[in-house]
Structures are given as structure tokens and as C-alpha cells.
Enzyme design. Structure first.
Site, PDB file in Angstrom:
ATOM      1  CE  LYS A 107      -4.132  -2.019   2.010  1.00  0.00           C
ATOM      2  NZ  LYS A 107      -3.739  -3.426   2.221  1.00  0.00           N
TER       3      LYS A 107
HETATM    4  C1  LIG Z   1      -4.438  -4.496   1.569  1.00  0.00           C
HETATM    5  C2  LIG Z   1      -3.689  -5.767   1.481  1.00  0.00           C
HETATM    6  C3  LIG Z   1      -4.097  -6.812   0.605  1.00  0.00           C
HETATM    7  C4  LIG Z   1      -5.376  -6.747  -0.198  1.00  0.00           C
HETATM    8  O1  LIG Z   1      -5.320  -5.811  -1.237  1.00  0.00           O
HETATM    9  P1  LIG Z   1      -6.671  -5.347  -1.963  1.00  0.00           P
HETATM   10  O2  LIG Z   1      -6.242  -4.320  -2.944  1.00  0.00           O
HETATM   11  O3  LIG Z   1      -7.543  -4.775  -0.869  1.00  0.00           O
HETATM   12  O4  LIG Z   1      -7.293  -6.533  -2.588  1.00  0.00           O
HETATM   13  C5  LIG Z   1      -3.306  -7.942   0.517  1.00  0.00           C
HETATM   14  N1  LIG Z   1      -2.185  -8.080   1.261  1.00  0.00           N
HETATM   15  C6  LIG Z   1      -1.768  -7.118   2.107  1.00  0.00           C
HETATM   16  C7  LIG Z   1      -0.539  -7.347   2.910  1.00  0.00           C
HETATM   17  C8  LIG Z   1      -2.480  -5.919   2.240  1.00  0.00           C
HETATM   18  O5  LIG Z   1      -2.064  -4.988   3.102  1.00  0.00           O
END
Ligand SMILES: *Cc1c(COP(=O)(O)O)cnc(C)c1O
Length: 431
Positions: A107
Site C-alpha cells: 500500500k
Molecule cells: C491491503 C492488502 C491486501 C489486499 O489488497 P486489496 O487491494 O484490498 O485486494 C493484501 N495483502 C496485504 C498485505 C495488504 O495490506
């Protein structure tokens, strides 16, 4: 480029307005009005392009003209200041490591890009923007870090007391400056409810500009399409049939991959790998889309019962079930299977994955069984030390803590405890 609301009850708007609003006034998600594929030569000559050049070419149609060329290039350079290595396990499976950013979660890229866009837009405005975000763990840290020191933007993060890991809490609560952490006496759902209430509270929104920083925001969602192009660049000479396995929660990341495909990226298929929160896996089996309350798992960033970005995916495939099914497979796994996969990855490849990456690996293996000529890139979305207890317990080895984690360990937590929505409102009005 104009953006429209997927609820079709709000006027079209600009990238700038979509970023500042987050959600459209009719509560729909914004989606670009058109997608113009990149020229074939772009992909043929991708080896000659740097990550920054790839990212700029890929995103400029969505962002211009509101952010001019030079400013956009600077934002991208600043956002992508770390590596995105591809680790090949064998001829069928690679991990694309997306955890080399400041909070070691994928993210980081979306949060950093959005922060810089919002910073750019609020440069010539006297009115401050407040980013209000609820987190169950990873989002808060990435957003806090991404927005740290951005002028004209204040960030308020709500997190459930005692329900995030120690490292995650440190990442949220030790930054200070324009970042404030509110420690909520309650659950993640309580935090989320308070944030939603604030966005609907005209008494508040008439006094301040509030926006959200989760993947409904186009500036957090779209830059994730870079990952898929970077992996293609790394592997396309060696493998002709590249597919992606994406550990999915809100389905923002996999949907960004589909945007890369719409831009012409020669990728054949996506696999959405789920834990037991498997509404999409079941949808592809039964054609019934039935959201459910989320259940807690060891891959907790994917504990989502009603994925917010799925409407964007449906839009990409014109709400055509068969068309979607041709491009997307989905598999789901229990915690026991996830742990067994962590162990297998470690034993067979001496690679330490995190629980989310392990779910992605299982989805890749399932797909390859029926497509032995595919090369599947699994997105490794978090560093294993963010889930230290589980990982060390399964592989029975100590995992060294990276500098990004060590840096926050000794810092002193600073958070304001709140109980109710009225505490949040009082805080926002009087800070
Ligand atoms: C947010 C997150 C996901 C999921 O991603 P999406 O875009 O919400 O499908 C998967 N793995 C980790 C470690 C995350 O922080």
C-alpha cells in the site's frame, strides 16, 4: 480525463476533484471515462524504459492535464524511490516483492502517490484537507508515512485499541507532525463506522474538507497498475504466458492489474487468491454475489466481506459474467492451508513468505495444475516480519528485522484515546 461515478447519479468530474472527494456524491466509485491503450512499441521496447518512465507513460492519461508533465514526473520519481524485485522460484512461479517501501506493505505506493497528488492540489489553496482513515493495521501505517510532512494536508487515523500488531501500532503512532492517531476503544468496524458518519455529517463537512485514503480513491488505486508492468518487464523475455496471482481483500490491487491489461499489457489471466473471506471465489462458482460479514484470518488484510472494488472489475468486463470468468479465476484457502504453504515455500525454495503471499502462491499452484505452460507472478504484498509470530512459528526459524521495522521499534507511542463518534467530532472541530 474525466471520471464518472459507477452509480451514475453524480456528474462527471476531473481527476483533481475525484481525488479530493474520494467517493462521488452519489456514493459511487469513480472510474475513468475512457482508457486508451498504450502503443504496441511501448511493450516491445519496455526493456529500454526505467520504472519511472513506465509509470509516467502508463498513468499520464488519467492524471493530465491537471498535473502537468514535469510535476507528474517528480511525483512519480518521489513515489517509486525503492525496488520491486522479482524472485523466480521455478519455471512456473515467481514472487514480485512489493514490500520494500517505508512501511513494508504494498500500500506504500498508492498512499505515497495519493499524498503527493493531494499535496500538489492543495498547494495553491488556503483550505486545509483532512484525510480521515480507519485501519485494521496496514493501511494506517502506509497512509501515515505517505502523507508525513505533506503541506496543506492533515491526517487522522482511527485504529482499534489492542487489535493491531505492535509493529503496526508503532508505525501509526510515532510519526507526529501532521499525523494524529486516535486509539478507539472498540473494533475496526467501530472505527470504520465513525469515519463513515463523519463523511455524512454536514455539520462537519461544511467546516472542513474531508477525504478518504483507501483504495476507493482513484489516486491510491490507479498507481498499483505499475506493479504489473514492472513484473512484465522483468520476465517477458523468458516467459511468453505471464499470469498474475493477487492476494485479494478489497480487490483494488487485482483491479489495477486489469487496468494495466486494458492499457495493452500482454497478460493472459488473473487469479484472485482469497482466504476464507471468499465472496468472489463463490461468485465465480455459482454466479451469486453474496457479501457476508468478514471472518478473522491470519492473512488479516484480506478479511473483507464485501470487496469495495469489485464494482470496478464488473465495469471493466461490462458486467458480463462469462467475459469476466475468462480473465479471472479465484481460489480460497483456510489458515491451515496457508500455514502449510508458508512451510512448503520455505522448505522447497528457502524463501520466507508472509501469509498473504502464501495465499497467492496457493492460487498460483492451483491455476498451474491446469495450465502447466503458464508463468504465474504472485504478488508478495507484505514483508514476513509484519506477521512475525505466525511466520516464525511455522518455519521454526528467526527472521531478521529489516531497518524499516527496527527504526520504529524504540519510538514512543503517541495517541489520543476516544470512545464515541462525539469524541471524534469534538477532536476534529477543536484541534
Ligand atoms: C491491503 C492488502 C491486501 C489486499 O489488497 P486489496 O487491494 O484490498 O485486494 C493484501 N495483502 C496485504 C498485505 C495488504 O495490506
Amino acid at each position: 480525463m474525466k471520471f464518472f461515478s459507477l452509480n451514475n447519479q453524480a456528474p462527471e468530474t476531473t481527476f483533481k476533484d475525484a481525488v479530493i472527494k474520494g467517493l462521488a456524491p452519489d456514493k459511487g466509485l469513480y472510474f475513468p471515462d475512457s482508457i486508451t491503450p498504450l502503443p504496441k512499441e511501448f511493450f516491445e521496447n519496455i526493456d529500454d524504459l526505467s520504472h519511472n518512465e513506465i509509470a509516467y507513460q502508463a498513468i499520464k492519461q488519467f492524471v493530465s492535464p491537471e498535473i502537468p508533465e514535469d510535476d507528474l514526473k517528480a511525483i512519480i520519481e518521489d513515489t517509486l524511490s525503492f525496488d520491486f524485485p522479482v524472485v523466480e522460484l521455478n519455471k512456473n512461479i515467481s514472487f514480485l516483492e512489493l514490500f520494500h517501501g517505508p512501511t513494508m506493505a504494498f500500500k506504500d505506493v498508492g498512499a505515497r502517490f495519493m499524498a503527493r497528488c493531494l499535496g500538489y492540489f492543495s498547494k495553491d489553496s488556503d483550505e486545509e484537507v483532512t484525510v480521515l482513515v480507519a485501519t485494521s493495521g496496514d493501511t494506517g501505517g502506509a497512509v501515515a508515512n505517505g502523507f508525513l510532512g505533506v503541506k496543506g494536508v492533515k491526517v487522522v487515523i482511527l485504529y482499534p485499541s489492542g487489535k493491531v500488531s505492535d509493529i503496526q501500532e508503532k508505525q501509526l503512532t510515532t510519526l507526529k507532525k501532521n499525523i494524529t492517531a486516535l486509539e478507539v476503544n472498540g473494533t475496526f468496524d467501530d472505527c470504520q463506522d465513525m469515519v463513515k458518519k463523519a463523511f455524512l455529517d454536514e455539520n462537519l463537512t461544511s467546516k472542513m474538507k474531508l477525504t478518504s485514503a483507501n483504495s476507493i480513491n482513484v489516486a491510491r488505486w490507479l498507481p498499483q497498475l505499475f506493479y504489473f508492468m514492472f513484473a512484465y518487464k522483468a520476465l517477458h523475455k523468458k516467459y511468453s504466458n505471464i499470469v498474475f496471482s493477487v492476494p485479494s481483500g478489497n480487490f483494488g490491487n487485482v483491479c489495477a492489474g486489469m487496468m494495466a491489461q486494458q492499457l495493452g499489457l500482454p497478460v493472459n489471466h488473473f487469479i484472485a487468491s482469497n482466504n476464507q473471506n471468499n465472496v468472489v471465489t463463490r461468485y465465480l462458482e455459482t454466479k451469486d454475489y453474496e457479501p457476508k460479514p468478514s471472518v478473522q484470518t491470519i492473512s488479516n488484510a484480506m478479511d473483507v466481506g464485501n470487496p469495495s472494488n469489485f464494482v470496478r472489475i464488473q465495469n471493466i468486463y461490462n458486467n458480463d459474467f462469462e467475459q469476466l470468468k475468462e480473465n479471472l479465476s479465484s481460489f480460497s484457502y483456510t489458515d491451515e492451508e496457508t500455514k502449510a504453504a508458508l512451510k512448503e515455500i520455505y522448505n522447497d525454495f528457502t524463501y520466507v513468505a508472509d501469509p498473504h503471499g502464501a495465499v497467492g502462491y496457493l492460487g498460483a499452484k492451483a491455476y498451474i495444475e491446469s495450465h502447466p505452460d503458464a508463468h504465474c507472478v504472485c504478488l508478495e504484498t507484505a514483508h514476513p516480519t509484519k506477521f512475525l509470530d505466525i511466520v516464525e512459528d511455522v518455519i521454526r526459524e528467526n527472521v531478521a528485522l529489516p531497518p524499516q521495522i527496527l527504526k520504529v521499534m524504540g519510538k514512543k507511542k503517541k495517541a489520543i484515546a476516544i470512545d464515541t463518534y462525539s469524541d471524534l467530532k469534538t477532536y476534529l472541530l477543536n484541534r
